[in-house]
Every structure is written in structure tokens, then in C-alpha cells.
Design a protein around this motif. Structure first.
Motif, mmCIF file in Angstrom:
data_model
loop_
_atom_site.group_PDB
_atom_site.id
_atom_site.type_symbol
_atom_site.label_atom_id
_atom_site.label_comp_id
_atom_site.label_asym_id
_atom_site.label_seq_id
_atom_site.Cartn_x
_atom_site.Cartn_y
_atom_site.Cartn_z
ATOM 1 N N GLN A 1 0.814 -1.100 0.018
ATOM 2 C CA GLN A 1 -0.012 -0.016 0.174
ATOM 3 C C GLN A 1 0.833 1.336 -0.243
ATOM 4 N N VAL A 2 0.470 2.112 -0.741
ATOM 5 C CA VAL A 2 1.186 3.346 -0.950
ATOM 6 C C VAL A 2 0.769 4.562 -0.123
ATOM 7 N N GLN A 3 1.524 5.214 0.777
ATOM 8 C CA GLN A 3 1.065 6.333 1.318
ATOM 9 C C GLN A 3 1.941 7.532 1.155
ATOM 10 N N LEU A 4 1.464 8.588 0.879
ATOM 11 C CA LEU A 4 2.390 9.761 0.811
ATOM 12 C C LEU A 4 1.630 10.889 1.642
ATOM 13 N N VAL A 5 2.404 11.342 2.673
ATOM 14 C CA VAL A 5 2.231 12.372 3.686
ATOM 15 C C VAL A 5 2.945 13.546 3.414
ATOM 16 N N GLY A 92 -1.070 27.896 -3.283
ATOM 17 C CA GLY A 92 -1.879 26.791 -3.626
ATOM 18 C C GLY A 92 -1.638 25.558 -2.733
ATOM 19 N N VAL A 93 -2.072 24.533 -2.864
ATOM 20 C CA VAL A 93 -2.082 23.113 -2.214
ATOM 21 C C VAL A 93 -1.014 22.379 -3.069
ATOM 22 N N TYR A 94 -0.120 22.217 -2.200
ATOM 23 C CA TYR A 94 1.212 21.167 -2.769
ATOM 24 C C TYR A 94 1.130 19.955 -2.556
ATOM 25 N N LEU A 95 1.008 19.132 -3.745
ATOM 26 C CA LEU A 95 0.849 17.633 -3.523
ATOM 27 C C LEU A 95 2.114 16.981 -4.049
ATOM 28 N N CYS A 96 2.431 15.792 -3.326
ATOM 29 C CA CYS A 96 3.366 14.869 -3.547
ATOM 30 C C CYS A 96 2.752 13.915 -4.486
ATOM 31 N N ALA A 97 3.282 13.439 -5.377
ATOM 32 C CA ALA A 97 3.054 12.033 -6.172
ATOM 33 C C ALA A 97 4.126 11.359 -6.428
ATOM 34 N N ALA A 98 3.769 9.996 -6.822
ATOM 35 C CA ALA A 98 4.865 8.871 -7.327
ATOM 36 C C ALA A 98 4.171 8.106 -8.350
ATOM 37 N N THR A 99 5.215 7.609 -8.981
ATOM 38 C CA THR A 99 4.893 7.061 -10.415
ATOM 39 C C THR A 99 5.869 6.115 -10.587
ATOM 40 N N ASN A 100 5.556 4.790 -11.437
ATOM 41 C CA ASN A 100 6.242 3.831 -11.771
ATOM 42 C C ASN A 100 6.397 4.073 -13.370
ATOM 43 N N ASP A 101 5.758 4.920 -13.844
ATOM 44 C CA ASP A 101 5.931 5.339 -15.203
ATOM 45 C C ASP A 101 7.290 6.007 -15.493
ATOM 46 N N ASP A 102 7.894 5.901 -16.654
ATOM 47 C CA ASP A 102 9.247 6.529 -16.946
ATOM 48 C C ASP A 102 9.144 7.468 -18.024
ATOM 49 N N VAL A 103 7.888 8.317 -18.177
ATOM 50 C CA VAL A 103 7.980 9.105 -19.183
ATOM 51 C C VAL A 103 6.962 9.987 -18.587
ATOM 52 N N GLY A 104 6.975 11.503 -19.093
ATOM 53 C CA GLY A 104 5.989 12.464 -18.917
ATOM 54 C C GLY A 104 5.961 12.861 -17.354
ATOM 55 N N PHE A 105 7.026 13.129 -16.700
ATOM 56 C CA PHE A 105 7.002 13.452 -15.256
ATOM 57 C C PHE A 105 6.261 14.659 -15.011
ATOM 58 N N HIS A 106 6.024 15.546 -16.064
ATOM 59 C CA HIS A 106 5.274 16.794 -15.689
ATOM 60 C C HIS A 106 4.112 16.698 -16.163
ATOM 61 N N LEU A 107 3.576 15.526 -16.271
ATOM 62 C CA LEU A 107 2.044 15.303 -16.692
ATOM 63 C C LEU A 107 1.445 14.618 -15.314
ATOM 64 N N TYR A 108 0.302 15.392 -14.772
ATOM 65 C CA TYR A 108 -0.169 14.710 -13.532
ATOM 66 C C TYR A 108 -0.883 13.435 -13.711
ATOM 67 N N THR A 109 -1.272 13.303 -15.060
ATOM 68 C CA THR A 109 -2.010 12.029 -15.483
ATOM 69 C C THR A 109 -1.053 10.641 -15.247
ATOM 70 N N TYR A 111 0.728 10.118 -12.902
ATOM 71 C CA TYR A 111 1.017 9.829 -11.279
ATOM 72 C C TYR A 111 -0.247 9.011 -10.835
ATOM 73 N N PRO A 112 -0.188 7.810 -10.485
ATOM 74 C CA PRO A 112 -1.194 7.212 -9.791
ATOM 75 C C PRO A 112 -1.270 7.269 -8.318
ATOM 76 N N TYR A 113 -0.383 7.575 -7.619
ATOM 77 C CA TYR A 113 -0.243 7.709 -6.287
ATOM 78 C C TYR A 113 0.030 9.099 -5.875
ATOM 79 N N TRP A 114 -0.941 9.859 -4.991
ATOM 80 C CA TRP A 114 -1.069 11.252 -4.413
ATOM 81 C C TRP A 114 -1.045 11.024 -2.964
ATOM 82 N N GLY A 115 -0.401 12.205 -2.523
ATOM 83 C CA GLY A 115 -0.832 12.568 -0.958
ATOM 84 C C GLY A 115 -1.860 13.436 -0.803
ATOM 85 N N GLN A 116 -2.277 14.036 0.392
ATOM 86 C CA GLN A 116 -3.573 14.744 0.592
ATOM 87 C C GLN A 116 -3.303 16.336 0.214
#
Length: 124
Positions: A1-5, A92-109, A111-116
């Protein structure tokens, strides 16, 4: 389970600095990158910075370049964003995100994992 805080958000004056942190509970074996995004009311989620996990290559938006620094702490699995010379438009609200993808790091789409998120308000 992924958790970002996220933590570290505050209300500051223009020109001040802030350091945001993101504590990650995540299996880093397949992790490709982590990033910071900003969401202001009524606006689309905006890319701020990203770091590629295996070689620590960094990526910045034009507005963040030269003022913000993204980094990671391997020992504590923590992502940081050092923000200097803050401007009201950085709010603004700053959100942390994580991805297993290796392209498009600037695209929020990508990133499957997000903090609050953590709120940053910069007053003029």
C-alpha cells in the motif's frame, strides 16, 4: 500500500522561503519518479518539480527553475521541496506524487499515487 504524507506548508510573505516534505511509504523497487504539483482554486493541477528515482535527475517548471530545489532523502524515504523567493502566484495546495511510469514526469495524469496536500499561502 502506498502512502504519501506532505508537511511544511504555511502562510508566508513574498520573498520568504519554505521547505516542504513528503514522507513516503512505498516500495521503491519499481518507483520511477516522484514529483510536486500545485493546485490553486479554479485552476488545473500544475507541475512544479520532479526527481527520477534511480539517478536523481531533476525536472522543473519554468516558474520553479532557479527558485525551487527538489531532493530526496534515501534513508528516510522522504521527498523535499525547498522553495526560495516565494511569490503570491506560488500559493496553492502542494501535492506529492509518485509514479512507476518512466515518461512524462510533468504530466499529473502519469502519477497514480498522491498525497493529501499541504497548503502554501504567499501574501504580498
Amino acid at each position: 500500500q502506498v502512502q504519501l504524507v506532505e508537511s511544511g506548508g504555511a502562510t508566508v510573505q513574498a520573498g520568504d522561503s519554505l521547505r516542504l516534505s513528503c514522507a513516503a511509504s512505498i516500495d521503491t523497487f519499481d518507483l520511477m519518479a516522484m514529483g510536486w504539483f500545485r493546485q490553486a482554486p479554479g485552476k488545473e493541477r500544475e507541475f512544479v518539480a520532479a526527481i527520477r528515482w534511480f539517478d536523481e535527475r531533476t525536472y522543473y517548471s519554468d516558474s520553479a527553475k532557479g527558485r525551487f530545489t527538489i531532493s530526496r532523502d534515501n534513508a528516510e524515504n522522504t521527498l523535499h521541496l525547498q522553495m526560495n523567493g516565494l511569490k503570491p502566484e506560488d500559493s496553492g495546495v502542494y501535492l506529492c506524487a509518485a509514479t512507476n511510469d518512466d515518461v512524462g514526469f510533468h504530466l499529473y495524469t502519469r502519477y497514480p499515487y498522491w498525497g493529501q496536500g499541504t497548503q502554501v499561502t504567499v501574501s504580498s
